[in-house]
Design a protein around this motif. Structure first.
Motif, PDB file in Angstrom:
ATOM      1  N   GLY A  76      -2.340  -1.419  -8.720  1.00 60.81           N
ATOM      2  CA  GLY A  76      -2.318  -0.939 -10.112  1.00 60.81           C
ATOM      3  C   GLY A  76      -3.632  -0.260 -10.470  1.00 60.81           C
ATOM      4  O   GLY A  76      -4.596  -0.288  -9.695  1.00 60.81           O
ATOM      5  N   SER A 107       4.353   8.982  -4.069  1.00 61.53           N
ATOM      6  CA  SER A 107       4.329   8.905  -5.523  1.00 61.53           C
ATOM      7  C   SER A 107       3.499  10.058  -6.078  1.00 61.53           C
ATOM      8  O   SER A 107       2.935  10.841  -5.324  1.00 61.53           O
ATOM      9  N   ARG A 149      -5.735   1.295  -3.836  1.00 64.02           N
ATOM     10  CA  ARG A 149      -5.021   0.765  -5.007  1.00 64.02           C
ATOM     11  C   ARG A 149      -3.547   1.183  -4.946  1.00 64.02           C
ATOM     12  O   ARG A 149      -2.677   0.432  -5.348  1.00 64.02           O
ATOM     13  N   PHE A 150      -3.311   2.389  -4.428  1.00 63.46           N
ATOM     14  CA  PHE A 150      -1.933   2.895  -4.243  1.00 63.46           C
ATOM     15  C   PHE A 150      -1.300   2.256  -3.003  1.00 63.46           C
ATOM     16  O   PHE A 150      -0.183   1.724  -3.070  1.00 63.46           O
ATOM     17  N   ARG A 151      -2.044   2.284  -1.863  1.00 62.89           N
ATOM     18  CA  ARG A 151      -1.493   1.731  -0.613  1.00 62.89           C
ATOM     19  C   ARG A 151      -1.053   0.285  -0.805  1.00 62.89           C
ATOM     20  O   ARG A 151      -0.038  -0.149  -0.300  1.00 62.89           O
ATOM     21  N   ARG A 152      -1.885  -0.486  -1.542  1.00 68.53           N
ATOM     22  CA  ARG A 152      -1.643  -1.932  -1.660  1.00 68.53           C
ATOM     23  C   ARG A 152      -1.023  -2.345  -2.995  1.00 68.53           C
ATOM     24  O   ARG A 152      -1.048  -3.542  -3.341  1.00 68.53           O
ATOM     25  N   ASP A 153      -0.562  -1.375  -3.792  1.00 66.53           N
ATOM     26  CA  ASP A 153       0.072  -1.667  -5.094  1.00 66.53           C
ATOM     27  C   ASP A 153      -0.810  -2.529  -5.987  1.00 66.53           C
ATOM     28  O   ASP A 153      -0.357  -3.531  -6.556  1.00 66.53           O
ATOM     29  N   LYS A 206       5.487   6.091   2.096  1.00 70.21           N
ATOM     30  CA  LYS A 206       5.353   5.727   0.684  1.00 70.21           C
ATOM     31  C   LYS A 206       4.888   6.965  -0.067  1.00 70.21           C
ATOM     32  O   LYS A 206       3.917   7.590   0.340  1.00 70.21           O
TER      33      LYS A 206
END
Ligand code: ADP
Ligand code: UDP
Length: 232
Positions: A217, A38, A211-215, A36
């Protein structure tokens, strides 16, 4: 300056003085062993500043780190280390892979902090190692493993109250160590919301890379909140 290495989150350049390197913190974010990807806006700025502040705090409390100075918003000057291929994880509260491996509820406080060693090897997905595996692979002698464990726990003892005073619970974190030119063991790499789980003490809100790993926001806002609290 010559680029020596480009990783997922940082670039390492040769330094202007022998035995030093410059580490540039990028905005790129990866998770699940690079599957993943970003960009998190200004993450590099937050992680450089937070790392610099925490390394300086650790030095002030008698712990040995690679940190020399912050050059600018994204760049730290540090001692060049020969890195030990181990990720040393300290845990105060059950989360992440400890929850998955043991079934213990996420958020359960541990009576005594625990230390784990992972093999820093992307091709293998950074597997958990026990002491015998570390010997088998020749990654660190038993004495060095004991030293790393003791150092990691001392770092935890200094960082836990630092975060508590800022309304943040230090749930767990990952450290990397290496040897400088003089042969001294030093804490290297970074200490940031990328490498720590940081939960708001009151609300339990996650202010870190989960927050990024688990979406979840609000990742930029969470990093800015940690920046604000750590720099105060
Ligand atoms: P990764 O290699 O996991 O993608 P990074 O993007 O964070 O990680 O890259 C930084 C690299 O620099 C890591 O491999 C880390 O072990 C290494 N490193 C950290 N501190 C030092 C140091 N003081 N001297 C040399 N290498 C370092
Ligand atoms: N961690 C890290 N880099 C890694 C693996 C873990 O910085 O390659 C940190 C992670 O942010 C957390 C702690 O180490 O603070 C423990 O992570 P865990 O083993 O629970 O793994 P995860 O479930 O996050 O992959």
């Amino acid at each position: 300056m010559e680029l020596l290495y480009e990783g997922k989150a940082k670039k390492v350049f040769s330094g202007s003085l022998p035995g030093t390197v410059r580490v540039e913190f990028k905005d790129s974010a990866t998770a699940f062993n690079g599957q993943k990807k970003s960009e998190i806006s200004d993450k590099g700025i937050v992680n450089a500043a937070v790392s610099a502040r925490l390394f300086a705090w650790l030095s002030d409390h008698g712990l040995s780190t690679h940190f020399i100075e912050q050059q600018d918003a994204r760049n730290l000057v540090v001692e060049q280390l020969t890195m030990i291929a181990l990720e040393v994880v300290v845990r105060n509260v059950v989360a992440g892979s400890l929850h998955q491996r043991t079934g213990l509820n996420e958020g359960t406080a541990l009576d005594v902090p625990i230390v784990e060693f992972y093999y820093k090897n992307d091709a293998l997905g950074d597997p958990l190692l026990n002491d015998d595996h570390i010997q088998l692979l020749g990654l660190a002698s038993p004495d060095l493993v004991a030293q790393l464990r003791q150092e990691a726990l001392r770092i935890n003892q200094v960082l836990t109250p630092f975060f508590n005073q800022r309304g943040v619970s230090l749930v767990d974190f990952k450290l990397e160590f290496g040897w400088n030119r003089a042969g001294d063991l030093k804490l290297g790499d970074e200490i940031s919301p990328d490498t720590c789980r940081l939960w708001d003490t009151i609300s339990g809100e996650r202010l870190d890379k989960d927050r990024f790993r688990r979406d979840l926001g609000g990742i930029e806002e969470a990093y800015q909140e940690i920046y604000k609290r750590v720099m105060q």
